[in-house]
Structure formats: C-alpha cells, structure tokens
Design a protein around this motif. Structure first.
Motif, PDB file in Angstrom:
ATOM      1  N   GLN A 445    -118.316  62.586  -6.510  1.00 12.14           N
ATOM      2  CA  GLN A 445    -118.923  61.149  -6.141  1.00 12.14           C
ATOM      3  C   GLN A 445    -120.424  60.302  -7.101  1.00 12.14           C
ATOM      4  N   THR A 446    -119.915  58.869  -8.010  1.00 12.84           N
ATOM      5  CA  THR A 446    -121.287  58.244  -8.434  1.00 12.84           C
ATOM      6  C   THR A 446    -121.097  57.211  -9.048  1.00 12.84           C
ATOM      7  N   MET A 447    -122.456  56.438  -8.730  1.00 12.31           N
ATOM      8  CA  MET A 447    -122.890  55.663  -8.740  1.00 12.31           C
ATOM      9  C   MET A 447    -123.625  54.665  -9.347  1.00 12.31           C
ATOM     10  N   GLN A 448    -123.403  53.779  -9.958  1.00 11.43           N
ATOM     11  CA  GLN A 448    -124.721  52.893 -10.215  1.00 11.43           C
ATOM     12  C   GLN A 448    -125.556  52.089  -9.232  1.00 11.43           C
ATOM     13  N   TYR A 449    -126.412  52.264  -9.655  1.00 16.10           N
ATOM     14  CA  TYR A 449    -127.594  50.873  -8.723  1.00 16.10           C
ATOM     15  C   TYR A 449    -128.711  50.791  -9.144  1.00 16.10           C
ATOM     16  N   HIS A 474    -128.243  61.658   1.367  1.00 13.89           N
ATOM     17  CA  HIS A 474    -128.603  60.950   1.681  1.00 13.89           C
ATOM     18  C   HIS A 474    -127.641  59.321   0.117  1.00 13.89           C
ATOM     19  N   MET A 475    -127.433  58.572   0.634  1.00 16.76           N
ATOM     20  CA  MET A 475    -126.784  58.108  -0.571  1.00 16.76           C
ATOM     21  C   MET A 475    -126.504  56.223  -0.458  1.00 16.76           C
ATOM     22  N   GLU A 476    -126.135  55.554  -1.598  1.00 14.62           N
ATOM     23  CA  GLU A 476    -126.098  53.574  -0.809  1.00 14.62           C
ATOM     24  C   GLU A 476    -124.886  54.671  -0.768  1.00 14.62           C
ATOM     25  N   LEU A 477    -123.824  52.674  -0.168  1.00 12.90           N
ATOM     26  CA  LEU A 477    -122.533  52.156   0.207  1.00 12.90           C
ATOM     27  C   LEU A 477    -121.703  52.119  -0.994  1.00 12.90           C
ATOM     28  N   GLU A 478    -121.742  52.289  -1.982  1.00 17.58           N
ATOM     29  CA  GLU A 478    -120.692  52.591  -2.805  1.00 17.58           C
ATOM     30  C   GLU A 478    -120.304  53.842  -3.219  1.00 17.58           C
ATOM     31  N   GLY A 479    -121.331  55.089  -3.013  1.00 10.89           N
ATOM     32  CA  GLY A 479    -120.961  56.637  -2.943  1.00 10.89           C
ATOM     33  C   GLY A 479    -120.087  56.858  -1.423  1.00 10.89           C
ATOM     34  N   VAL A 480    -120.379  56.336  -0.454  1.00  9.80           N
ATOM     35  CA  VAL A 480    -119.802  56.208   0.655  1.00  9.80           C
ATOM     36  C   VAL A 480    -118.310  56.068   0.256  1.00  9.80           C
TER      37      VAL A 480
END
Length: 797
Positions: A445-449, A474-480
């Motif tokens: 998974q990937t995300m931008q923050y 640990h990750m932000e909500l988009e990663g979840v």
C-alpha cells in the motif's frame, strides 16, 4: 396654400396620433382624437388635387433631407393606444423612429404624454425635447451623436435610459433621477464612474467598451447587474458594498486575480473572459459564494493549466456552467475523485495499482505471508493522526515483545526528522526511486500525506515473517483503507488525542511542524473520530494517546490479552513465552497447563469479540451450509485415511521434498503413532503408506518457511521436529482438526463412517476460521500465536 391644425379642447390631446384622412373611421364618434386637417384654399388660388399632393410631398422630402422630424412621420410611428396619466383621455403612448436619419426632433416638445421614446440609429445631437415629457419612462437614444450626458430636465418617472454608441465623455450628477433603474452607457468615452451615488433605484448599469481604468463610484448602490466589459480595469475593487449584485461582467479587461469578490454572496454569474488570470487557485476567492452557478474564463491563460476544467469544477462544486458549457454530473464526480477522492476510492486505486504492477513482474512466491485457509499472516497496525505517538509505541512494543513482534519500517520520500534513522524508523528514498518501486510492484500500500509519499513494502512484512514474528506497523488512515483491500487482515488499534490543546502544544514543542501542518493534523482528528463512530468494528480497539505511558500500558495489556499472556505475566513478574510447541502432552492427552491457559485466554478474547460483531453484522450459517461443511470434512477424512486417494492425489500431486520440515506437528503418544520416532510400533502398512503419500503429494502447496508458525491451529502442531526427513502438511486448520479426530477414532477402532456414541473432542489448540482470509467476510482475526524463530524448529540432536 395653408395647412391648419384642428386643436382639441384640451392641450392633453396634442400627443395623439394625427390622421391624414379627417373623414376616416378614427374621426367619427371620437371627440378626444386630434385630427390634422387642411383649411379650404382662398378664392382665385385654387389648386387641383394632384398639384396639392405633389406640393405636400415635396415639402415633406425637403424636411426629411434636412433631418427634421415632421408631424406626419410622428403620426405614422405612434403606437400603443391607452389612457393618459390622468385617465381622462385616450392617447398613443409609444413612439419609435429607428433609422430615420433624424437630426432635429424638436417637434416632440408637443407630445407631452409619451411614455416610451425610441430614437436609435439616427444623427441626433440634442434631446432637450425630453424635458417636456414628464410622463416619460423609457428612453432609447443609442447610436446617435450625443455629446452631452442627460441634456434635459429629468422626467420624474424616467426608469430606463440607453445612451450607448454615442460621443459622451463625462458623467454628471444624477441625483435628480431618483427613479432611474437601468442605465446603459456602452461604447462612449468615459474614463471615470461618477454621479451615481444618489441613484437609489439603480439596479442595472452597463458601461462597456469605454476607458475606465478603476472601479469606483458605486458604493452602496442596489445594483443587481453590472457590466464593465472592454475597459482598462486591472483589479477588482470597491465592490464589497454591492450586497445585492447577482451578475457581473468584467470580460475583456486586464484583471489578474479574483480577489475582491469574496463578500458578494448573491453573485450567481461571473464573466471574466479575455482577462489575464493565470492560476487555478484564484478560484478559491469565490469558493464560498453559495449562489455562484456560472463562471466564464474563456481565452484566459489559466485554461492552459493541466486539468484546468476539473480543477475549477472541484473548487467550485456548485457550478452549472463553466466557460459557457454545462457542467455534467460525471465531471463533478471525476473532479472529486481526482483531487480529493473518498478514502475508499483512493484505497481501491492504490490497491489496484500495486496488484497490476505485481502481476507485471516475474512471478515471485512470498512464502511467509501467503494467505492460508485457516488464518492470515498476523499483523498489528497502529494508526492515528500525525505525531500522536504511533512510531514511539510501535518501537517500544516490538522491544518488549521481541519474541512475537518485529517492527516494519515503511518507505518515505520526506527527509528524516531529528533523531530518525534510515532503515530503523523509515527507509528514506528519493521520489524517483519510490516511483520505480511502485512500478516494480514492491509495495502493498502507498499514500500521500503532506506532499510526501509513504509506502509499506512487501519486503518489510516478509523480513518479519521469515523470523517467525508478527509485523507491527504504524500508518495514517489512508493506508488503513488501502490495506483493508488486500488479503492481509491485521488488527487495527487507533491512537487518538482527546485533548486538542495538549496535542497542539506537543507538536509545537517538537519544533518540526509548521502552523499549516499543525492545523492539518488537528483537523484530521475529527476524521478519525467520524470513521470510528460511523463504522463500528473498523478499528479493533481505540486508545487515548494524551499520556504516552498510559497509552502504552493500555496497548501492552491489549497485546497480552491478544496473545494469551495475561496470566503468565501476572504470575512470573514478567511476560514469558508460551510453552514450546514440541512439549509432549501428558498421558491423558490433555495439553500442558501453560498451553491451556494461553489458548483459553486468547480464544476467549476472540470469541467474545466475534460474538459481538456476529450478532449485529454477520448472519449465522444455515443448516445447508453446515451440511456442506460436514460433507467436505468427511471427504478430507476419507482422503487422509486412504479411502479415496485417487482424486486428492491428482489434485495435490507435486514434486517430493526431502528436506526436514520446520513445521513438524506434535502427535499424541500412543501405540498407533508412526510419526513419532520415540514410539516403536508403527501404524499398519496401508495407513502408513497412504498417509505418507498424501503428505508428500500435498507438500507442493506448503512453503518451507515460518508461515505455519504464525498460523493459529496449524495442523503441524502435533509432529515431532526430530522425526527425520518429512514434508510440510497442508496449512488447513479444518484439515488438521479432522486429522486429529480421525486418529482418535482410528485408535479406538472406529472408522470415519462408523456411528459415534459421543461428540468428538476437538483439540483446544485449534480454532476454526469464520471465513476465508481476504474475502472480508471474517470481521475478527484469530489471536496472534506464539512466535517461534525458524532456528527453533530445526531437527533435534
């Protein structure tokens, strides 16, 4: 020859249409109509009818050539018969004389009852006759040669005036025109707007194609429509007092910004065609206008920006027309999905991207984290807003529970903060390298923050799984959201600040974040709370992160319950690992006490949580489903007993592995066990051969790794690791459960088809999975099992 005019009894009838034929039907029975008649010629000066008509036509032609309006022409162009203002007489109210080449209209001084006068496309320079029309309401003198602005006394009811296409250069005070509501002054030579301060009824003003360079003189006017097209305006200013403005046309100017329109809350249409607007972000100035529906930015540099149309539609989602084209619902959805997609949409795109790129790469089998049929690879995810303590707690947890967890370091394109180490906290890479890793299918998974990329690589999970440990990330909500689309089914723990003030002070104390970053992080707290409130079960547990020590104690307690270590930790003073899997059970067939405590506690935790969710969200299995499951179990038992080896042999036929298995299960001691080297009496040849053949055939589906060590209730839990060359069995919990059950019945002399006098006893170390991993049908995961390093499963000396 003389021409006489028959006057009516009152002067009010002077504005009525004159008739050429006094004996016509209009003169009969109509005493209130003024008639144009001729006096009889004197004696000795008689003219024939033909000569008289020629003389009249000649006089008329001479007057028209001079541009002088005659009563005859007035009579021909009067219209709209109605009552006078006093209501006592019938009069003609409208006079329209377009394109008559008129210069002198002084004769209109006698037509005092006119209400509408239209004189466009002539050569008129003087309109003083309007001073004698107190009832005039509408005046159109466009396309003439007027040079004086309102060169007449004001009719008290004058409402609409059109002086466009004239030669007027200066405006004067119009305080006396209190009833004026519409004023059109296009194509003149005005350089300044002035004199309109007292026009309390003016709602429509148009001064297009003049020389105005600055917007002024419009304070507090009740304008609804303002047109300043084709001037020299560079800045939108002095419009904040126009509270009722609805339509604004500033096209063909030199405007570079939409600043100045913020407070015009009734504005519904803005025309800024052919200006110098270059940035899409200028649309943010009109983002909060609730009634804005039409915006025109054609022939402006901003149209050259990439994704210009979707970006403007996204910023101004209430628009119905952009650049004179209708905004469709599909465009609005596309704009939202592109610039601020819902979390589900972004997660789905991210997941599809990584799946596609993974399939484009050469086939790679990730042995330790492949989904099994009994339980997925266990993972623990800590999530929460920025700087809530996720990383700190994850490191501390992995240090204390080092026999069970390993920290999974993500990749990021941002630079390291003070104290962060590459490879320990994050893998810090350049964005080019990060994008190459995406195309190589390296990420789960990937995300931008915050303008930076973050990604969880499969290798980070594999490195923990190869050691026989669960991965803590640990990750932000988009990663979840993205990870929930994969076949992994982690436990999710939300760390949420409950005191905003304390959260802000902690972020400021670190000195790593700007005010904008802090505001963004604070705003996301409500997002986490909203998700947790609207989606029950989305997070497995919620912990307050205001006090880090208390948060870790709560997290540690949760993990101990999760692992079934609570009672052990209380008795020994410190947490200890569960009894090794190769410990032999006692003669009665019961597992050791420590093992029973672990399994009982963990099963209780999962069972309670599962029952809660099951009662509200998941339907119970029907009798048909239970019967189907029973039939499948029966087929597995028959295959393992060698009663139907043909189909299963073909199904699981693979190459034979001769290496010793790392996942040797423990068998119960007894006279019928042939898998334990300490027991001297083997099973009958038929059973031994068929069982060995099926095990060798099925080994092609099992990986030589620690995946089984992380699966709850693995069928390998009953074999001895030192039993010599053996192969991995199928990683199927139900298969293992029924294998144990089949062995029990074999020892007691029963066959799978024989009647049973009592319910079968299932090993407490085995748990059944509510659904297949990755199908999102199983809301609760099995507990994380006892982690074992791979080296501990090697052959015994």
């Amino acid at each position: 020859m003389s021409v006489s005019v028959q006057q009516a009894p009152t002067a009010a009838l002077s504005s009525c249409q004159t008739l050429r034929n006094p004996s016509g039907p209009r003169s009969q029975g109509d005493p209130n109509t003024t008639l144009l008649t001729r006096s009889p010629p004197p004696e000795g000066d008689e003219l024939t009818a033909t000569e008289e008509e020629v003389e009249v036509e000649g006089d008329k032609q001479t007057e028209m050539e001079d541009g002088k309006l005659t009563e005859e022409e007035v009579a021909n162009h009067l219209s709209s018969l109605g009552r006078s203002a006093t209501g006592l007489h019938h009069i003609y109210q409208f006079l329209s004389l377009p394109r008559q080449n008129l210069k002198n209209v002084s004769i209109l001084c006698h037509y005092v009852h006119l209400q509408k006068l239209e004189l466009p496309y002539n050569r008129i320079k003087d309109l003083s006759c309007v001073s004698h029309m107190p009832y005039l309401i509408m005046l159109d003198a466009s396309h003439n040669e007027l040079s004086e602005f309102f060169g007449f006394q004001p009719p008290k009811n004058l409402k609409e005036v059109n002086f466009s296409h004239n030669q007027i250069s200066a405006m004067k005070d119009l305080s006396a025109y209190a009833s004026l509501s519409k004023l059109i002054l296009d194509y003149n030579s005005f350089s300044e707007i002035r004199g309109l301060e007292k026009c309390s009824s003016l709602t429509h003003l148009s001064i297009a194609h003049s020389k105005i360079s600055r917007i002024s003189g419009l304070d507090n006017l009740p304008l609804k429509h303002l047109c300043l097209r084709g001037n020299l305006i560079k800045k939108i200013e002095n419009l904040h007092t126009l509270r009722t403005l609805q339509v604004l046309d500033l096209s063909s100017n030199r405007i570079q910004s939409l600043s100045g329109l913020q407070n015009l809350h009734f504005l519904g249409s803005i025309n800024l065609e052919s200006n110098l607007i270059r940035e899409i972000k200028e649309a943010t100035y009109v983002h909060d206008l609730p009634l804005l529906r039409e915006l025109n930015l054609k022939r402006s540099p901003v149209q050259e920006q990439p994704d210009y149309r979707l970006a403007v539609i996204f910023l101004l989602h209430r628009l119905t027309h952009l650049d004179e084209q209708a905004v469709t619902a599909e465009e609005k959805v596309s704009a939202v999905n592109k610039f601020d997609p819902p979390l589900e949409v972004g997660a789905a795109r991210d997941h599809m991207t990584h799946v596609v790129y993974q399939h484009m790469q050469p086939q790679v089998i990730f042995d330790s984290t492949l989904p099994s049929l009994d339980a997925p690879y266990p993972m623990l995810i800590l999530t929460g807003p920025q700087a809530c303590g996720k990383r700190e707690l994850a490191h501390k947890l992995c240090q204390e529970f080092s026999d069970y967890f390993a920290y999974g370091a993500c990749h990021t394109t941002r630079g390291p903060y003070f104290g962060e180490e590459d490879g320990c906290d994050y893998h810090f890479v350049l964005e080019e390298e990060f994008q190459n890793m995406i195309r190589m299918g390296c990420f789960v998974q990937t995300m931008q923050y915050g303008g930076h990329w973050y990604g969880l690589s499969r290798e980070a999970i594999e490195s923990a799984a190869r050691e026989g440990l669960a991965c803590c990330i640990h990750m932000e909500l988009e990663g979840v959201f993205s990870l929930k689309n994969s076949y992994f089914e982690p436990r999710y723990v939300l760390l949420i600040p409950t005191s905003t003030k304390e959260y802000i002070s902690r972020m400021k104390a670190r000195g790593l974040y700007s005010n904008g970053q802090i505001d963004t992080a604070v705003s996301r707290i409500n997002l986490y709370v909203k998700i947790n409130k609207e989606r029950p079960g989305f997070f497995d547990s919620v912990i307050s992160s205001d006090n880090r020590e208390e948060a870790y104690r709560a997290l540690g307690q949760l993990v101990k319950e999760y692992l079934g270590l609570e009672e052990q930790g209380a008795g020994g003073g410190e947490h200890t690992r569960a009894a090794p899997d190769n410990t032999q059970p006692d003669v009665s067939g019961e597992p050791p006490a420590a093992e029973k405590v672990e399994v009982s506690s963990a099963d209780s935790f999962s069972r309670n949580y599962w029952n809660k969710v099951q009662a509200g969200l998941t339907p119970q299995k029907t009798s048909a489903e239970l019967a189907s499951i029973h039939r499948k179990q029966q087929m597995v038992r028959e295959a393992l007993m060698g009663k139907s080896p043909g189909a299963y042999t073909q199904l699981f036929k693979r190459s034979v592995h001769t290496a010793p298995s790392l996942l040797a299960p423990h068998s119960q001691p007894g006279p019928s066990s042939s898998l334990n080297p300490n027991v001297g009496r083997p099973l009958p040849d038929r059973i031994e051969d068929s069982s060995s053949e099926e095990s060798r055939a099925s080994s092609g589906l099992s990986m030589h790794s620690s995946a089984g060590a992380l699966s709850v209730g693995s069928p390998s839990d009953g074999l001895d690791a030192g039993a010599g060359p053996k192969v991995d069995p199928l990683d199927i919990s139900m298969l293992g459960q029924n294998l144990e059950s089949t062995k029990d019945h074999t020892e007691s002399g029963l066959t799978p088809d024989a009647p049973r006098s009592a319910p079968e006893r299932v090993s407490p170390t085995l748990t059944t999975s509510p659904g297949r991993p990755g199908s999102n049908a199983k809301p609760v995961l099995p507990p994380i099992p006892s982690g074992r390093k791979a080296a501990e499963f090697g052959p015994k000396p």
